[in-house]
Write an enzyme that holds these catalytic residues in place. Structure first.
Site, PDB file in Angstrom:
ATOM      1  N   THR A   1      -9.916  -5.401  10.967  1.00  0.00           N
ATOM      2  CA  THR A   1      -9.745  -6.404  11.913  1.00  0.00           C
ATOM      3  C   THR A   1      -9.964  -5.934  13.229  1.00  0.00           C
ATOM      4  O   THR A   1     -10.377  -6.692  14.109  1.00  0.00           O
ATOM      5  CB  THR A   1      -8.134  -6.863  11.871  1.00  0.00           C
ATOM      6  OG1 THR A   1      -8.034  -8.085  12.497  1.00  0.00           O
ATOM      7  CG2 THR A   1      -7.258  -5.785  12.323  1.00  0.00           C
TER       8      THR A   1
ATOM      9  N   LYS B   1      -3.341  -3.516  16.108  1.00  0.00           N
ATOM     10  CA  LYS B   1      -3.860  -2.219  15.195  1.00  0.00           C
ATOM     11  C   LYS B   1      -4.945  -1.626  16.309  1.00  0.00           C
ATOM     12  O   LYS B   1      -4.879  -0.290  16.518  1.00  0.00           O
ATOM     13  CB  LYS B   1      -4.810  -2.790  14.128  1.00  0.00           C
ATOM     14  CG  LYS B   1      -3.949  -3.223  13.060  1.00  0.00           C
ATOM     15  CD  LYS B   1      -2.921  -2.185  12.487  1.00  0.00           C
ATOM     16  CE  LYS B   1      -1.998  -2.632  11.303  1.00  0.00           C
ATOM     17  NZ  LYS B   1      -1.038  -1.442  10.903  1.00  0.00           N
TER      18      LYS B   1
ATOM     19  N   SER C   1      -6.918  -1.173  10.353  1.00  0.00           N
ATOM     20  CA  SER C   1      -7.283  -2.496   9.532  1.00  0.00           C
ATOM     21  C   SER C   1      -8.901  -2.591  10.120  1.00  0.00           C
ATOM     22  O   SER C   1      -9.152  -2.234  11.370  1.00  0.00           O
ATOM     23  CB  SER C   1      -6.721  -3.597   9.921  1.00  0.00           C
ATOM     24  OG  SER C   1      -7.191  -4.533   9.519  1.00  0.00           O
TER      25      SER C   1
ATOM     26  N   TYR D   1      -1.958  -9.786  15.678  1.00  0.00           N
ATOM     27  CA  TYR D   1      -1.702  -8.579  14.637  1.00  0.00           C
ATOM     28  C   TYR D   1      -2.918  -7.744  14.736  1.00  0.00           C
ATOM     29  O   TYR D   1      -2.893  -6.426  15.022  1.00  0.00           O
ATOM     30  CB  TYR D   1      -1.865  -9.246  13.245  1.00  0.00           C
ATOM     31  CG  TYR D   1      -2.362  -8.278  12.302  1.00  0.00           C
ATOM     32  CD1 TYR D   1      -1.393  -7.443  11.655  1.00  0.00           C
ATOM     33  CD2 TYR D   1      -3.681  -8.250  11.778  1.00  0.00           C
ATOM     34  CE1 TYR D   1      -1.804  -6.346  10.896  1.00  0.00           C
ATOM     35  CE2 TYR D   1      -3.965  -7.346  10.674  1.00  0.00           C
ATOM     36  CZ  TYR D   1      -3.143  -6.578  10.270  1.00  0.00           C
ATOM     37  OH  TYR D   1      -3.471  -5.539   9.231  1.00  0.00           O
TER      38      TYR D   1
ATOM     39  N   ILE E   1       0.996  -1.213  -0.043  1.00  0.00           N
ATOM     40  CA  ILE E   1       0.097  -0.182   0.116  1.00  0.00           C
ATOM     41  C   ILE E   1       0.876   1.265   0.098  1.00  0.00           C
ATOM     42  O   ILE E   1       0.530   2.336  -0.610  1.00  0.00           O
ATOM     43  CB  ILE E   1      -0.991  -0.239   0.990  1.00  0.00           C
ATOM     44  CG1 ILE E   1      -1.754  -1.337   1.060  1.00  0.00           C
ATOM     45  CG2 ILE E   1      -1.924   1.099   1.221  1.00  0.00           C
ATOM     46  CD1 ILE E   1      -2.826  -1.516   2.354  1.00  0.00           C
TER      47      ILE E   1
HETATM   48  N1  UFG Z   1      -9.571 -17.368   1.522  1.00  0.00           N
HETATM   49  C1  UFG Z   1      -9.658 -18.608   0.708  1.00  0.00           C
HETATM   50  N2  UFG Z   1      -8.396 -19.201   0.393  1.00  0.00           N
HETATM   51  C2  UFG Z   1      -7.354 -18.598   0.505  1.00  0.00           C
HETATM   52  C3  UFG Z   1      -7.066 -17.482   1.278  1.00  0.00           C
HETATM   53  C4  UFG Z   1      -8.151 -16.712   1.498  1.00  0.00           C
HETATM   54  O1  UFG Z   1     -10.938 -19.240   0.536  1.00  0.00           O
HETATM   55  O2  UFG Z   1      -6.236 -19.309  -0.116  1.00  0.00           O
HETATM   56  C5  UFG Z   1     -10.780 -16.760   1.884  1.00  0.00           C
HETATM   57  C6  UFG Z   1     -10.891 -16.526   3.207  1.00  0.00           C
HETATM   58  O3  UFG Z   1     -11.158 -17.605   3.980  1.00  0.00           O
HETATM   59  C7  UFG Z   1     -11.522 -15.121   3.674  1.00  0.00           C
HETATM   60  C8  UFG Z   1     -11.427 -14.453   2.162  1.00  0.00           C
HETATM   61  O4  UFG Z   1     -10.852 -15.442   1.376  1.00  0.00           O
HETATM   62  O5  UFG Z   1     -12.933 -15.800   3.494  1.00  0.00           O
HETATM   63  C9  UFG Z   1     -10.294 -13.240   2.283  1.00  0.00           C
HETATM   64  O6  UFG Z   1      -9.104 -13.782   2.935  1.00  0.00           O
HETATM   65  P1  UFG Z   1      -7.821 -12.972   3.092  1.00  0.00           P
HETATM   66  O7  UFG Z   1      -6.918 -13.829   3.883  1.00  0.00           O
HETATM   67  O8  UFG Z   1      -7.607 -12.465   1.895  1.00  0.00           O
HETATM   68  O9  UFG Z   1      -8.328 -11.764   4.131  1.00  0.00           O
HETATM   69  P2  UFG Z   1      -8.908 -11.716   5.642  1.00  0.00           P
HETATM   70  O10 UFG Z   1     -10.201 -10.982   5.260  1.00  0.00           O
HETATM   71  O11 UFG Z   1      -8.755 -12.983   6.393  1.00  0.00           O
HETATM   72  O12 UFG Z   1      -7.853 -10.666   6.211  1.00  0.00           O
HETATM   73  C10 UFG Z   1      -7.651  -9.330   5.808  1.00  0.00           C
HETATM   74  C11 UFG Z   1      -6.307  -8.848   5.855  1.00  0.00           C
HETATM   75  C12 UFG Z   1      -5.896  -8.825   7.370  1.00  0.00           C
HETATM   76  C13 UFG Z   1      -7.008  -8.254   8.130  1.00  0.00           C
HETATM   77  C14 UFG Z   1      -8.357  -8.945   8.183  1.00  0.00           C
HETATM   78  C15 UFG Z   1      -9.386  -8.195   8.603  1.00  0.00           C
HETATM   79  O13 UFG Z   1      -5.434  -9.653   5.279  1.00  0.00           O
HETATM   80  O14 UFG Z   1      -4.796  -8.093   7.568  1.00  0.00           O
HETATM   81  O15 UFG Z   1      -8.663  -8.760   6.661  1.00  0.00           O
HETATM   82  O16 UFG Z   1     -10.759  -8.928   8.582  1.00  0.00           O
HETATM   83  F1  UFG Z   1      -6.781  -8.303   9.483  1.00  0.00           F
END
Ligand code: UFG
Length: 343
Positions: A131, A158, A129, A154, A16
């Site tokens: 989060t 934040k 975030s 993490y 970012i």
């Molecule tokens: N997902 C999959 N397969 C993967 C990776 C992710 O199905 O290989 C799904 C996850 O289960 C989730 C969605 O895709 O439902 C998004 O997952 P991400 O890991 O991309 O993002 P998150 O929402 O889990 O996490 C993000 C940021 C974090 C932050 C968080 C806050 O990466 O830094 O949002 O909710 F803390």
């Protein structure tokens, strides 16, 4: 107003951060990048120059070190404002190495604010975030939504950083804007900067790209039994260029008559949720490439659904998203192809 304002961007080589440096240069600011390459590559500054025609100043600095940060301010200052990105951001890693996360993410903020005070710099944009909300009871999430206990160290860093900024603002001259990002993804349209995940990506969009390019065999879709229309989890995916532009708006806010001593908080999302399957469909449609995926068990710690109410940022920052999930997928795919042909 922006002319020649010198802005320190910590973590300015990161995902970012680098996009924000590009937008700052486009808007006429003079950004100075400080980065210790803990999760970024040295070649980014060249690519920022290729995009903008301007080369930002760079300093290899660990912001956790107050003496290094003081040296940075002496050598590259005086700064008019600071945008603080430098932090660790992997949820899973933070569960395994909590102390490393508290030390780095809290330590760098404290060190930075102390050095800002010693140098009479009072304007700060902080990278927060969504989060901090956990799984909210009511959607969409507004900035007034009560915070739940964060699910990871993490996330706690934040929350704590926001609290530290709040507390300092009440007693010291500090004017801050904290931006709560939802799910930033995508890459610059030039395909010269984008996300560079270390090792196996945790996040959905980089994992989709690496699977499609052949670096990973299959994308595991975590959970097909959520209480959502297609059973997969829902997130608010926001294009990184829209996120970057919001930082320029946040800086303008700090210089506007609306700004007041305090920590103003804004959600940065699109206001629209997309399921994992919708994200995959968008990728297949925009790239013309079939993705190998399978639905597996839920990932522990994941929430079911979250998306932002963005009306505060729209109204107060005068900012709104211009790009959508198709733009995210198209740009991320161009970036992945650039990486494949340049490594
Ligand atoms: N997902 C999959 N397969 C993967 C990776 C992710 O199905 O290989 C799904 C996850 O289960 C989730 C969605 O895709 O439902 C998004 O997952 P991400 O890991 O991309 O993002 P998150 O929402 O889990 O996490 C993000 C940021 C974090 C932050 C968080 C806050 O990466 O830094 O949002 O909710 F803390």
């Amino acid at each position: 107003m922006s002319d020649k304002l010198k802005i320190l961007v910590t973590g300015g080589n990161g995902f970012i951060g680098s996009h924000t440096v590009v937008e700052l240069l486009h808007a006429g600011y003079n950004p100075v990048i400080a980065d210790n390459f803990s999760n970024s590559s040295p070649g980014i500054v060249e690519n920022i120059e290729r995009i903008t025609g301007k080369r930002p100043a760079f300093s290899e600095t660990d912001i956790c070190s107050e003496s290094e940060t003081q040296k940075l301010f002496l050598e590259h200052g005086p700064f008019d404002a600071v945008i603080h990105f430098a932090a660790f951001k992997a949820v899973g890693e933070s569960m395994e190495k909590p102390l490393m996360y508290y030390h780095n993410n809290i330590g760098s903020l404290i060190s930075l604010i102390r050095v800002m005070q010693q140098n009479q710099v009072s304007k700060l944009v902080f990278s927060s975030s969504c989060t901090v909300y956990g799984q909210p009871d009511i959607l969409p999430v507004t900035e007034k939504t009560p915070l739940k206990s964060a699910a990871s160290p993490y996330g706690k860093t934040k929350q704590l950083c926001e609290e530290i900024i709040n507390d300092v603002c009440t007693v010291e001259k500090l004017d801050a804007v904290s931006l709560r990002y939802f799910n930033p993804a995508g890459a610059h349209e030039s395909a010269l900067i984008g996300e560079l995940p270390l090792g196996i990506p945790n996040n959905l969009v980089p994992f989709i790209m690496q699977t499609a390019i052949g670096k990973r065999e299959v994308l595991n879709v975590f959970g097909g039994d959520y209480n959502t229309p297609d059973g997969t989890a829902i997130r608010d995916y926001i294009h990184v260029v829209d996120v970057a532009k919001a930082h320029v708006s946040a800086l303008q806010r700090l210089y506007s008559q609306h700004s007041h001593n305090g920590n103003e908080i804004f959600n940065l999302g699109t206001g629209k949720g997309n399921s994992v399957l919708e994200a995959i469909n968008s990728f297949e449609k925009t790239s013309g490439t079939k993705l190998n995926y399978k639905i597996v068990a839920r990932r522990s710690g994941d929430i079911e659904k979250v998306w932002a109410d963005t009306s505060m940022a729209n109204k107060e920052l005068g900012w709104k998203t211009e790009l959508d999930i198709d733009d995210i997928m198209r740009s991320a795919w161009n970036w992945e192809k650039y990486l494949a042909s340049n490594v």
